[in-house]
Write a protein that holds these residues in place. Structure first.
Motif, PDB file in Angstrom:
ATOM      1  N   ARG A 116      34.297  48.407  48.315  1.00  0.00           N
ATOM      2  CA  ARG A 116      33.677  49.828  48.504  1.00  0.00           C
ATOM      3  C   ARG A 116      32.205  49.637  48.088  1.00  0.00           C
ATOM      4  O   ARG A 116      31.600  50.527  47.904  1.00  0.00           O
ATOM      5  CB  ARG A 116      34.157  50.988  47.852  1.00  0.00           C
ATOM      6  N   GLY A 117      31.682  48.474  47.852  1.00  0.00           N
ATOM      7  CA  GLY A 117      30.423  48.240  47.479  1.00  0.00           C
ATOM      8  C   GLY A 117      30.026  48.134  45.983  1.00  0.00           C
ATOM      9  O   GLY A 117      28.777  48.610  45.650  1.00  0.00           O
ATOM     10  N   VAL A 118      30.994  48.544  45.154  1.00  0.00           N
ATOM     11  CA  VAL A 118      30.666  48.688  43.676  1.00  0.00           C
ATOM     12  C   VAL A 118      31.159  47.502  43.160  1.00  0.00           C
ATOM     13  O   VAL A 118      31.980  46.984  43.112  1.00  0.00           O
ATOM     14  CB  VAL A 118      31.546  50.021  43.227  1.00  0.00           C
ATOM     15  N   PRO A 119      30.198  46.874  42.267  1.00  0.00           N
ATOM     16  CA  PRO A 119      30.361  45.644  41.643  1.00  0.00           C
ATOM     17  C   PRO A 119      31.545  45.548  40.691  1.00  0.00           C
ATOM     18  O   PRO A 119      31.817  46.576  39.852  1.00  0.00           O
ATOM     19  CB  PRO A 119      29.054  45.292  40.916  1.00  0.00           C
ATOM     20  N   ALA A 120      32.443  44.767  40.646  1.00  0.00           N
ATOM     21  CA  ALA A 120      33.630  44.566  39.616  1.00  0.00           C
ATOM     22  C   ALA A 120      32.942  44.509  38.256  1.00  0.00           C
ATOM     23  O   ALA A 120      33.716  44.751  37.168  1.00  0.00           O
ATOM     24  CB  ALA A 120      34.259  43.171  39.946  1.00  0.00           C
ATOM     25  N   ARG A 121      31.819  43.881  37.839  1.00  0.00           N
ATOM     26  CA  ARG A 121      31.248  43.904  36.805  1.00  0.00           C
ATOM     27  C   ARG A 121      30.820  45.121  35.878  1.00  0.00           C
ATOM     28  O   ARG A 121      30.631  45.447  34.814  1.00  0.00           O
ATOM     29  CB  ARG A 121      29.978  42.895  36.902  1.00  0.00           C
ATOM     30  N   SER A 122      31.212  46.400  36.747  1.00  0.00           N
ATOM     31  CA  SER A 122      31.120  47.540  36.213  1.00  0.00           C
ATOM     32  C   SER A 122      32.099  47.858  35.382  1.00  0.00           C
ATOM     33  O   SER A 122      32.137  48.929  34.499  1.00  0.00           O
ATOM     34  CB  SER A 122      30.918  48.648  37.313  1.00  0.00           C
ATOM     35  N   LEU A 123      33.423  47.207  35.249  1.00  0.00           N
ATOM     36  CA  LEU A 123      34.478  47.714  34.827  1.00  0.00           C
ATOM     37  C   LEU A 123      34.440  47.103  33.149  1.00  0.00           C
ATOM     38  O   LEU A 123      34.973  47.898  32.434  1.00  0.00           O
ATOM     39  CB  LEU A 123      35.996  46.993  35.451  1.00  0.00           C
TER      40      LEU A 123
ATOM     41  N   PHE B  82      48.799  46.174  33.366  1.00  0.00           N
ATOM     42  CA  PHE B  82      47.618  46.621  33.073  1.00  0.00           C
ATOM     43  C   PHE B  82      46.676  45.589  33.849  1.00  0.00           C
ATOM     44  O   PHE B  82      45.649  46.028  34.398  1.00  0.00           O
ATOM     45  CB  PHE B  82      47.134  46.747  31.497  1.00  0.00           C
ATOM     46  N   THR B  83      46.537  44.400  33.487  1.00  0.00           N
ATOM     47  CA  THR B  83      45.624  43.459  34.040  1.00  0.00           C
ATOM     48  C   THR B  83      45.781  43.242  35.598  1.00  0.00           C
ATOM     49  O   THR B  83      44.894  43.324  36.316  1.00  0.00           O
ATOM     50  CB  THR B  83      46.010  41.889  33.555  1.00  0.00           C
ATOM     51  N   ARG B  84      47.336  43.551  36.307  1.00  0.00           N
ATOM     52  CA  ARG B  84      47.403  43.737  37.647  1.00  0.00           C
ATOM     53  C   ARG B  84      46.609  44.705  38.045  1.00  0.00           C
ATOM     54  O   ARG B  84      45.890  44.929  39.068  1.00  0.00           O
ATOM     55  CB  ARG B  84      48.924  43.642  37.931  1.00  0.00           C
ATOM     56  N   PHE B  85      46.802  45.959  37.423  1.00  0.00           N
ATOM     57  CA  PHE B  85      45.918  47.243  37.896  1.00  0.00           C
ATOM     58  C   PHE B  85      44.399  47.123  37.878  1.00  0.00           C
ATOM     59  O   PHE B  85      43.870  47.319  38.735  1.00  0.00           O
ATOM     60  CB  PHE B  85      46.439  48.400  36.958  1.00  0.00           C
ATOM     61  N   ILE B  86      44.019  46.263  36.804  1.00  0.00           N
ATOM     62  CA  ILE B  86      42.509  46.414  36.493  1.00  0.00           C
ATOM     63  C   ILE B  86      41.920  45.518  37.653  1.00  0.00           C
ATOM     64  O   ILE B  86      40.947  45.540  37.967  1.00  0.00           O
ATOM     65  CB  ILE B  86      42.133  45.968  35.303  1.00  0.00           C
ATOM     66  N   THR B  87      42.720  44.301  37.978  1.00  0.00           N
ATOM     67  CA  THR B  87      42.094  43.351  38.832  1.00  0.00           C
ATOM     68  C   THR B  87      42.068  43.895  40.291  1.00  0.00           C
ATOM     69  O   THR B  87      41.088  43.712  41.256  1.00  0.00           O
ATOM     70  CB  THR B  87      42.886  42.009  38.912  1.00  0.00           C
TER      71      THR B  87
ATOM     72  N   ALA C 220      32.732  39.196  47.953  1.00  0.00           N
ATOM     73  CA  ALA C 220      32.075  40.691  48.602  1.00  0.00           C
ATOM     74  C   ALA C 220      33.196  41.398  49.412  1.00  0.00           C
ATOM     75  O   ALA C 220      33.132  42.515  49.300  1.00  0.00           O
ATOM     76  CB  ALA C 220      30.841  40.338  49.387  1.00  0.00           C
ATOM     77  N   ALA C 221      34.016  40.891  49.854  1.00  0.00           N
ATOM     78  CA  ALA C 221      35.214  41.332  50.667  1.00  0.00           C
ATOM     79  C   ALA C 221      36.300  42.081  49.618  1.00  0.00           C
ATOM     80  O   ALA C 221      37.287  42.872  50.212  1.00  0.00           O
ATOM     81  CB  ALA C 221      35.833  40.457  51.508  1.00  0.00           C
ATOM     82  N   GLY C 222      36.076  41.727  48.489  1.00  0.00           N
ATOM     83  CA  GLY C 222      37.070  42.326  47.660  1.00  0.00           C
ATOM     84  C   GLY C 222      38.332  41.670  47.007  1.00  0.00           C
ATOM     85  O   GLY C 222      39.345  42.009  46.861  1.00  0.00           O
ATOM     86  N   ASN C 223      38.226  40.249  47.506  1.00  0.00           N
ATOM     87  CA  ASN C 223      39.502  39.382  47.116  1.00  0.00           C
ATOM     88  C   ASN C 223      38.951  38.574  46.264  1.00  0.00           C
ATOM     89  O   ASN C 223      37.714  38.307  46.051  1.00  0.00           O
ATOM     90  CB  ASN C 223      40.021  38.732  48.707  1.00  0.00           C
ATOM     91  N   THR C 224      39.968  38.159  45.352  1.00  0.00           N
ATOM     92  CA  THR C 224      39.778  36.893  44.544  1.00  0.00           C
ATOM     93  C   THR C 224      39.266  35.851  44.931  1.00  0.00           C
ATOM     94  O   THR C 224      39.767  35.468  46.169  1.00  0.00           O
ATOM     95  CB  THR C 224      41.025  36.535  43.595  1.00  0.00           C
ATOM     96  N   ALA C 225      38.221  35.162  44.502  1.00  0.00           N
ATOM     97  CA  ALA C 225      37.900  33.846  45.212  1.00  0.00           C
ATOM     98  C   ALA C 225      38.843  32.894  44.918  1.00  0.00           C
ATOM     99  O   ALA C 225      39.744  32.738  44.287  1.00  0.00           O
ATOM    100  CB  ALA C 225      36.536  33.458  44.382  1.00  0.00           C
TER     101      ALA C 225
ATOM    102  N   ILE D  52      37.099  38.786  33.903  1.00  0.00           N
ATOM    103  CA  ILE D  52      35.823  37.532  33.541  1.00  0.00           C
ATOM    104  C   ILE D  52      36.366  36.462  34.242  1.00  0.00           C
ATOM    105  O   ILE D  52      35.681  35.799  34.852  1.00  0.00           O
ATOM    106  CB  ILE D  52      35.777  37.572  31.940  1.00  0.00           C
ATOM    107  N   THR D  53      37.695  36.168  34.132  1.00  0.00           N
ATOM    108  CA  THR D  53      38.039  34.789  34.813  1.00  0.00           C
ATOM    109  C   THR D  53      38.469  35.004  36.142  1.00  0.00           C
ATOM    110  O   THR D  53      38.933  33.749  36.841  1.00  0.00           O
ATOM    111  CB  THR D  53      39.283  34.304  33.940  1.00  0.00           C
ATOM    112  N   ALA D  54      38.437  36.093  37.021  1.00  0.00           N
ATOM    113  CA  ALA D  54      38.939  36.348  38.222  1.00  0.00           C
ATOM    114  C   ALA D  54      37.593  36.638  39.043  1.00  0.00           C
ATOM    115  O   ALA D  54      37.436  37.770  39.242  1.00  0.00           O
ATOM    116  CB  ALA D  54      40.002  37.051  38.543  1.00  0.00           C
ATOM    117  N   PRO D  55      36.899  35.422  39.714  1.00  0.00           N
ATOM    118  CA  PRO D  55      35.668  36.094  40.527  1.00  0.00           C
ATOM    119  C   PRO D  55      36.209  36.836  41.560  1.00  0.00           C
ATOM    120  O   PRO D  55      37.171  36.408  42.147  1.00  0.00           O
ATOM    121  CB  PRO D  55      35.007  34.706  40.707  1.00  0.00           C
ATOM    122  N   PHE D  56      35.414  37.559  42.127  1.00  0.00           N
ATOM    123  CA  PHE D  56      35.693  38.519  43.043  1.00  0.00           C
ATOM    124  C   PHE D  56      34.775  38.259  44.353  1.00  0.00           C
ATOM    125  O   PHE D  56      33.433  38.087  43.915  1.00  0.00           O
ATOM    126  CB  PHE D  56      35.624  39.769  42.865  1.00  0.00           C
TER     127      PHE D  56
END
Length: 364
Positions: free
Chosen positions: A317-324, A303-308, A359-364, A353-357
């Motif tokens: 696609r321009g939708v903030p990850a914080r919406s999840l 589940f964590t792999r899917f959600i990240t 704008a390109a959609g990759n984890t920082a 919360i612990t994996a910042p993203f």
């Protein structure tokens, strides 16, 4: 079995260049140029297996990467995949790929509900090149039809492909049904997790990361016959708590409940366009489906792999990850009486919360 991802072995510069040239035709939706290029490679003496796995499969992997990064649309991804399927067909009918069956018989199929058929098709063609008689059944094969086919053909083994993890409960049923009639099962595809971790859990007789590895595994000898009277759920005692069953059966109502709660929590949603509302409902449905699968396997990492991954796709696609996280919080409230589901959802929220993203959609 191939997942459409590029082989892990180093490729030659020639293969990389060929993949680049095929990509140019595929990405421009030029079906004729793509098939002509594949035929040109074969006419020039390139090994058919290399064309399949070092060129076509590599291009297909790039198709997936380009879609994930939002550089091509769903329609373009479908068109590119269709062209790659035609390229595989061009290989299969070329004189250089004609072989005589000198080994046993293998059935290759996708599990029911699995539409990503190209990885299985690649495996089928590689096995033919290696001298096997192959029955390729294609996408989403219902288990009863698969079993009927096996009764009629007496295959030496079944190779089952699945790319989407939500098909794993169905894959489990198919594996067990094949084994119940004495046919061993080799599985492959991204659905079975890193290093095939879910293949063993679901009782498969063998797992392979790609088509080459699968063909090599079968070449080493027949797969061992399944143990008689194996119980499908013997290795999944956690299913006794019924959480998986209840979540899976009530998936649609869960989506409706969370969607309604989101509208109340975020009034701006009420001004969404119809398309935005549909997309939101689709995202919620995927979240519930993956939660159910994680409950089936009792594996929160799935589940964590899917959600990240979902967060990365949304960011691209321009939708903030914080919406999840708010959606996950509402889902956890609805399932507050389900301890395993609550634990899995909390793990997903923590991962976000612990994996910042970026704008390109990759984890920082």
């Amino acid at each position: 079995m191939s997942t459409g991802m590029p082989p892990r072995l180093p490729r030659s510069k020639k293969a990389e260049h060929s993949a680049h040239l095929l990509w140019k035709s595929v990405s421009s939706a030029d079906e004729y140029a793509a098939t002509e290029f594949v035929q040109h490679l074969l006419d020039g003496g390139t090994d058919p297996e290399s064309v399949l796995l070092d060129v076509i499969a590599v291009v297909q992997a790039r198709v997936g990467e380009e879609w994930a990064a939002a550089r091509i649309s769903v329609a373009q991804e479908h068109a590119a995949t269709a062209i790659n399927e035609r390229a595989v067909a061009a290989v299969s009918v070329h004189p250089a790929a004609r072989t005589t069956a000198t080994r046993g018989r293998i059935t290759v199929a996708c599990v029911d509900g699995e539409w990503h058929a190209l990885p299985a098709r690649l495996l089928a063609e590689v096995l033919k090149l290696r001298g096997w008689q192959v029955d390729y059944l294609g996408a989403q094969v219902p288990t009863p039809h698969l079993i009927a086919h096996l009764h009629n053909t007496r295959a030496d083994a079944v190779a089952l492909s699945s790319s989407i993890a939500t098909r794993l409960p169905t894959a489990h049923a198919a594996i067990t049904a094949c084994q119940a009639i004495g046919v061993p099962v080799l599985v492959g595809g991204a659905a079975f997790g890193p290093n095939g971790r879910y293949a063993k859990l679901l009782g498969a007789d063998a797992w392979a990361p790609d088509a080459r590895a699968a063909a090599d595994h079968l070449a080493r000898g027949r797969l061992p016959l399944p143990e008689p009277n194996h119980q499908q759920f013997a290795d999944l005692p956690h299913l006794a708590d019924q959480e998986y069953t209840l979540v899976a059966r009530n998936a649609a109502s869960l989506v409706r409940s969370v969607f309604a709660a989101l509208e109340n929590a975020f009034p701006a949603m009420r001004s969404y366009s119809e398309l935005q509302r549909e997309r939101t409902a689709e995202d919620l449905a995927h979240i519930v489906d993956f939660l159910a699968t994680a409950l089936y396997l009792d594996d929160e990492e799935l589940f964590t792999r899917f959600i990240t991954w979902t967060a990365q796709i949304l960011e691209a696609r321009g939708v903030p990850a914080r919406s999840l996280p708010p959606a996950l919080d509402l889902l956890a409230r609805v399932l507050k009486d389900f301890p395993r589901a609550t634990r899995i959802i909390q793990a997903g929220t923590h991962a976000l919360i612990t994996a910042p993203f970026t704008a390109a959609g990759n984890t920082a």
